[in-house]
Design an enzyme around this catalytic site. Sequence first.
Site, PDB file in Angstrom:
ATOM      1  N   GLY A   1      -0.344   1.065  10.344  1.00 52.96           N
ATOM      2  CA  GLY A   1      -1.163   1.529   9.007  1.00 52.96           C
ATOM      3  C   GLY A   1      -2.571   1.929   9.085  1.00 52.96           C
TER       4      GLY A   1
ATOM      5  N   LYS B   1       0.929  -1.331  -0.039  1.00 51.45           N
ATOM      6  CA  LYS B   1      -0.117   0.072  -0.021  1.00 51.45           C
ATOM      7  C   LYS B   1       0.834   1.287   0.030  1.00 51.45           C
ATOM      8  CE  LYS B   1      -4.193  -1.955   2.115  1.00 51.45           C
ATOM      9  NZ  LYS B   1      -5.220  -1.895   2.995  1.00 51.45           N
TER      10      LYS B   1
END
Length: 289
Positions: free
Chosen positions: A133, A70
């Site tokens: 995250g 990501k």
Amino acid sequence: MIINGKTRTCGLIGKPVEHTMSPLIHNTLAGKLGLPLVYVPFLVEEDVEAAVRGAWHLNVLGMNVTVPYKSEVIAALSECDELAARIGAVNTLVRGNKGFKGYNTDISGLFRAMSSEGIRIEGEEIILLGAGGAARAVAYLLASHKAKKVYLMNRSLPRAEQVADEVNTAFGRVGIQAMELSAYSSLPERPMLCIQATSVGLAPEVDRVVIEEDAFYRRIHTGYDLIYRPANTRFMQLVRAHGGKAYHGLKMLLYQGVEAFELWNQIKVEEGLALEVYERMKEAMGIEE
Ligand code: NAP
């Protein structure tokens, strides 16, 4: 489904991708709407930049990105949405003229999922568990939707402080307070929304939770766990046992997919159709509720 020369391809890149629910979301939506689109998982062993460039040259319409790419994928984009760039994590790529543009629909999906349950952020005091995250992205969401105060609690205090400093600086106010998990007794006594964004409690370690103590759960009126495997986490059980409402993260997963699908096809998915897809996801996971 008929696949012919006009069929467009979308897909997921990540490692691993075997257990993903995304093909179910997108292929159901495409089928129900009669759109010529197929969605497939792509296992990317390494070199995500080459994979993204290759996908663009293969005329792929859009991609989702999952763990562990990501952040790394941002270097391969021609453009990035402002909030996704600030968060430093992208989960959706939309085809443009010169490459893909990156978005973070995990976060807009979480907002849509919470709104659909009538959960408010603006003006609220909120406990956020975790500073990884996912929690970092949630901290941006809460700040951008004007939460009054966020108690960001993490096992590692320096990591919580880093996220709090970064988000407070980005929004020009001191709305996020970093705390250690063990400091829960200094939280205000009033019941609050609590978002569980650690990986503790994820299958197969389903009996685990970051805080066990009753005094903590008496401060929660609504618990929102980002985990959806299992669909009834120990955190959710403890919230309910103390009289609160509790939700798992499957709707967040649904709406991150719906929002990506909307970006790729430039359409709005009706709520009724999104909920039909949700029923199929629950069925696939064996969730009855
Ligand atoms: P991550 O970056 O690895 O962060 C893990 C977090 O969990 C950190 O805050 C870490 O604390 C904490 N933690 C781990 N083990 C712990 C322990 N034994 N005791 C206390 N705290 C512990 O993971 P992530 O990407 O943020 O993901 C977090 C969760 O969100 C995952 O369960 C994931 O499945 C879920 N998620 C759901 C969706 C959805 O669509 N529903 C989307 C994204 C993520 P330290 O900083 O102290 O290590």
